[in-house]
Design an enzyme around this catalytic site. Structure first.
Site, PDB file in Angstrom:
ATOM      1  N   TYR A 158       0.835  -1.210   0.000  1.00 45.97           N
ATOM      2  CA  TYR A 158       0.000   0.000   0.000  1.00 45.97           C
ATOM      3  C   TYR A 158       0.865   1.253   0.000  1.00 45.97           C
ATOM      4  O   TYR A 158       0.717   2.137  -0.842  1.00 45.97           O
ATOM      5  CB  TYR A 158      -0.891  -0.024   1.249  1.00 45.97           C
ATOM      6  CG  TYR A 158      -1.622   1.262   1.549  1.00 45.97           C
ATOM      7  CD1 TYR A 158      -2.802   1.586   0.890  1.00 45.97           C
ATOM      8  CD2 TYR A 158      -1.135   2.147   2.518  1.00 45.97           C
ATOM      9  CE1 TYR A 158      -3.491   2.758   1.182  1.00 45.97           C
ATOM     10  CE2 TYR A 158      -1.812   3.314   2.816  1.00 45.97           C
ATOM     11  CZ  TYR A 158      -2.987   3.616   2.148  1.00 45.97           C
ATOM     12  OH  TYR A 158      -3.657   4.781   2.442  1.00 45.97           O
ATOM     13  N   ASP A 212       6.411  -4.291  21.964  1.00 46.68           N
ATOM     14  CA  ASP A 212       5.874  -2.937  21.946  1.00 46.68           C
ATOM     15  C   ASP A 212       5.794  -2.321  20.545  1.00 46.68           C
ATOM     16  O   ASP A 212       5.045  -1.390  20.323  1.00 46.68           O
ATOM     17  CB  ASP A 212       6.767  -2.029  22.804  1.00 46.68           C
ATOM     18  CG  ASP A 212       6.194  -1.867  24.209  1.00 46.68           C
ATOM     19  OD1 ASP A 212       4.984  -2.067  24.372  1.00 46.68           O
ATOM     20  OD2 ASP A 212       6.980  -1.557  25.126  1.00 46.68           O
TER      21      ASP A 212
HETATM   22  N1  LIG Z   1      -7.964   6.618   6.972  1.00 49.24           N
HETATM   23  C1  LIG Z   1      -6.741   7.039   7.213  1.00 49.24           C
HETATM   24  O1  LIG Z   1      -6.221   6.915   8.350  1.00 49.24           O
HETATM   25  C2  LIG Z   1      -5.935   7.716   6.135  1.00 49.24           C
HETATM   26  C3  LIG Z   1      -4.725   8.295   6.503  1.00 49.24           C
HETATM   27  C4  LIG Z   1      -3.976   8.918   5.528  1.00 49.24           C
HETATM   28  C5  LIG Z   1      -4.427   8.954   4.210  1.00 49.24           C
HETATM   29  N2  LIG Z   1      -5.592   8.357   3.867  1.00 49.24           N
HETATM   30  C6  LIG Z   1      -5.990   8.421   2.440  1.00 49.24           C
HETATM   31  O2  LIG Z   1      -7.190   9.161   2.346  1.00 49.24           O
HETATM   32  C7  LIG Z   1      -7.969   8.690   1.233  1.00 49.24           C
HETATM   33  C8  LIG Z   1      -9.353   8.308   1.733  1.00 49.24           C
HETATM   34  O3  LIG Z   1      -9.205   7.282   2.715  1.00 49.24           O
HETATM   35  P1  LIG Z   1     -10.412   6.720   3.569  1.00 49.24           P
HETATM   36  O4  LIG Z   1      -9.873   6.333   4.876  1.00 49.24           O
HETATM   37  O5  LIG Z   1     -11.560   7.664   3.466  1.00 49.24           O
HETATM   38  O6  LIG Z   1     -10.705   5.370   2.768  1.00 49.24           O
HETATM   39  P2  LIG Z   1     -12.062   4.567   2.581  1.00 49.24           P
HETATM   40  O7  LIG Z   1     -13.029   4.841   3.666  1.00 49.24           O
HETATM   41  O8  LIG Z   1     -11.664   3.158   2.306  1.00 49.24           O
HETATM   42  O9  LIG Z   1     -12.643   5.206   1.256  1.00 49.24           O
HETATM   43  C9  LIG Z   1     -12.055   4.976   0.026  1.00 49.24           C
HETATM   44  C10 LIG Z   1     -13.139   4.908  -1.012  1.00 49.24           C
HETATM   45  O10 LIG Z   1     -12.547   4.570  -2.279  1.00 49.24           O
HETATM   46  C11 LIG Z   1     -13.438   3.766  -2.964  1.00 49.24           C
HETATM   47  N3  LIG Z   1     -12.795   2.894  -3.951  1.00 49.24           N
HETATM   48  C12 LIG Z   1     -11.954   1.861  -3.712  1.00 49.24           C
HETATM   49  N4  LIG Z   1     -11.643   1.243  -4.855  1.00 49.24           N
HETATM   50  C13 LIG Z   1     -12.308   1.896  -5.848  1.00 49.24           C
HETATM   51  C14 LIG Z   1     -12.407   1.705  -7.241  1.00 49.24           C
HETATM   52  N5  LIG Z   1     -11.777   0.717  -7.864  1.00 49.24           N
HETATM   53  N6  LIG Z   1     -13.171   2.568  -7.952  1.00 49.24           N
HETATM   54  C15 LIG Z   1     -13.841   3.574  -7.342  1.00 49.24           C
HETATM   55  N7  LIG Z   1     -13.803   3.793  -6.014  1.00 49.24           N
HETATM   56  C16 LIG Z   1     -13.048   2.954  -5.278  1.00 49.24           C
HETATM   57  C17 LIG Z   1     -14.089   2.894  -1.898  1.00 49.24           C
HETATM   58  O11 LIG Z   1     -15.321   2.409  -2.354  1.00 49.24           O
HETATM   59  P3  LIG Z   1     -15.812   0.919  -1.922  1.00 49.24           P
HETATM   60  O12 LIG Z   1     -16.121   1.065  -0.459  1.00 49.24           O
HETATM   61  O13 LIG Z   1     -16.995   0.702  -2.788  1.00 49.24           O
HETATM   62  O14 LIG Z   1     -14.675  -0.009  -2.190  1.00 49.24           O
HETATM   63  C18 LIG Z   1     -14.192   3.838  -0.714  1.00 49.24           C
HETATM   64  O15 LIG Z   1     -15.462   4.438  -0.622  1.00 49.24           O
HETATM   65  C19 LIG Z   1      -7.174   7.500   0.669  1.00 49.24           C
HETATM   66  O16 LIG Z   1      -6.389   7.976  -0.396  1.00 49.24           O
HETATM   67  C20 LIG Z   1      -6.292   7.081   1.800  1.00 49.24           C
HETATM   68  O17 LIG Z   1      -5.154   6.459   1.325  1.00 49.24           O
HETATM   69  C21 LIG Z   1      -6.372   7.754   4.799  1.00 49.24           C
END
Ligand SMILES: NC(=O)c1ccc[n+]([C@@H]2O[C@H](COP(=O)([O-])OP(=O)(O)OC[C@H]3O[C@@H](n4cnc5c(N)ncnc54)[C@H](OP(=O)(O)O)[C@@H]3O)[C@@H](O)[C@H]2O)c1
Length: 317
Positions: A139, A272
Site C-alpha cells: 500500500y 511494543d
Molecule cells: N484513513 C486514514 O487513516 C488515512 C490516513 C492517511 C491517508 N488516507 C488516504 O485518504 C484517502 C481516503 O481514505 P479513507 O480512509 O476515506 O478510505 P475509505 O473509507 O476506504 O474510502 C475509500 C473509497 O474509495 C473507494 N474505492 C476503492 N476502490 C475503488 C475503485 N476501484 N473505484 C472507485 N472507487 C473505489 C471505496 O469504495 P468501496 O467502499 O466501494 O470499495 C471507498 O469508498 C485514501 O487515499 C487514503 O489512502 C487515509
C-alpha cells in the site's frame, strides 16, 4: 462570501471515511457545484473509467479520495491487491485528469509511506530516506508514487496537483471491521463490545509506553479546502496533530469514552513495536493551519457516533 475559483469540483471515493469529513468543509468554502462519485458510478480499476468519468462530468477540480485502504491485518494478507489497486487507480486518474485539462487535482497519501527508520518528529524531507514498514509496504509504496506523479506532471506538463499526508486519522464514519480497521476504531469496538458483554478485564498488548500521533478526521477535513484554494506546489505537507500520546493514555481515554467499567490488563510479554512515531507539523503550522481537537473530544465524538451507527446498522463492521 464563498470562494469561486472553481465551477465544478469532482470527488472520487465520496462514500468513504474521510470524504464524510471533507465534503461539508468543501461545501462551506466553495460556491462550486460538488459532484460526488463512488465505485458504483465509476470503477476506477476498469480501463478507460477515469477518462470516461472526467469526460462525463467535466470538472475543473478533482479531489481524488478513492483508494484501497485498510488496517495492518488485511495489508499483511493481501499486499499485492493494495499495491496493484492503488498504483493502477492513481496512475489512471492522474493521467486522465491531466489529459482532460482540469485546473487542479488534490489527493492524499498516508504517514505509513515514511521509512520505518524515520526519526520522530517525522518531517516531509524524510520521505525518501528508506523503505516503509514491511507489513504495509504494498500500500504505502504504491501511494508514495503519487509524489513522483505530482512532480513529474508538473515539470513536464505544468499540471497542478497537490499531495497531502494525513497521519493516523480517526473519527466518525471510520471502518470498524476488525480485519480492516486501524488501531482506534478497533479499540473502540472492542471496548464497547466488552462492556456490552459484561467483561471485567480487557487485555492490552505491550507496556503501553510507545507514543503515537493521532489526528481527528474533522480537523483533517477542514484543512482540505485551504489547500485546494491556495496551495500550488508538489511539496507534500503532513496533516496531523503533532501531539505525543502514549498507547496507555490512548487505552485509558478509549476506556473512559466508551464507558467500559472493567480493568485494562497490560500483557508486557508482547512486543511494543516502534517506540515513537510522531509527525512534524511545522510546515502545516507555517501555512496557518492546525489540527486542534483533543484526543478526549475526538474519541468522545467517534464513540458516540459508533454506538448510534451500530444501532442503526449504518457502520462498516
Ligand atoms: N484513513 C486514514 O487513516 C488515512 C490516513 C492517511 C491517508 N488516507 C488516504 O485518504 C484517502 C481516503 O481514505 P479513507 O480512509 O476515506 O478510505 P475509505 O473509507 O476506504 O474510502 C475509500 C473509497 O474509495 C473507494 N474505492 C476503492 N476502490 C475503488 C475503485 N476501484 N473505484 C472507485 N472507487 C473505489 C471505496 O469504495 P468501496 O467502499 O466501494 O470499495 C471507498 O469508498 C485514501 O487515499 C487514503 O489512502 C487515509
Amino acid at each position: 462570501m464563498k470562494n469561486d475559483r472553481f465551477k465544478r469540483i469532482l470527488l472520487t471515493g465520496s462514500q468513504g471515511f474521510l470524504a464524510h469529513h471533507i465534503i461539508p468543509a468543501l461545501r462551506e468554502t466553495f460556491s462550486a457545484e460538488l459532484v460526488l462519485v463512488s465505485r458504483k458510478d465509476y470503477d476506477l480499476l476498469e480501463p478507460g473509467a477515469s477518462a470516461r468519468m472526467l469526460k462525463d462530468i467535466q470538472p475543473d477540480a478533482l479531489v481524488h479520495l478513492a483508494a484501497k485502504s485498510g488496517g495492518i491485518i488485511d495489508n499483511k494478507k493481501r499486499p499485492a491487491s493494495y499495491f496493484y489497486e492503488n498504483l493502477a487507480m492513481n496512475t489512471a486518474v492522474f493521467h486522465a485528469a491531466f489529459e482532460a485539462g482540469i485546473s487542479k487535482l488534490l489527493t492524499l497519501m498516508g504517514g505509513c509511506s515514511y521509512p520505518s527508520s524515520a526519526r520522530s518528529p517525522i518531517g516531509e524531507d524524510q520521505m525518501w530516506n528508506g523503505y516503509p514498514q514491511i507489513e504495509s509496504a504494498g500500500y504505502s509504496v504504491a501511494k508514495k508514487m503519487l509524489l513522483v506523479q505530482s512532480w513529474a506532471y508538473r515539470v513536464q506538463h505544468g499540471f497542478n496537483s497537490v499531495v497531502l499526508i494525513p497521519g493516523n486519522v480517526y473519527g466518525e464514519w471510520d471502518n470498524f471491521n476488525l480485519e480492516q480497521s486501524h488501531v482506534i476504531p478497533a479499540m473502540i469496538r472492542k471496548y464497547v463490545e466488552a462492556q456490552d458483554a459484561g467483561k471485567t478485564t480487557m487485555t492490552a498488548f505491550g507496556t503501553g509506553k510507545p507514543t503515537r500521533d493521532f489526528v481527528y478526521a474533522g480537523d483533517v477535513g477542514k484543512t482540505i479546502p485551504w489547500f485546494l484554494a491556495n496551495y500550488e506546489s508538489s511539496d507534500p505537507v503532513n496533516i496531523s496533530a503533532g501531539r505525543r500520546i502514549t498507547i496507555r493514555e490512548l487505552a485509558e481515554t478509549v476506556k473512559s469514552a466508551t464507558g467500559f467499567t472493567g480493568e485494562i490488563v497490560w500483557d508486557t510479554a508482547k512486543p511494543d513495536g516502534q517506540m515513537d512515531k510522531i509527525f512534524d507539523v511545522t510546515r502545516l503550522h507555517q501555512l496557518g493551519l492546525a489540527c486542534p481537537t483533543t484526543l478526549e473530544e475526538g474519541l468522545r465524538r467517534t464513540t458516540d457516533w459508533f454506538k448510534l451507527a451500530r444501532r442503526q446498522g449504518n457502520v462498516r463492521l
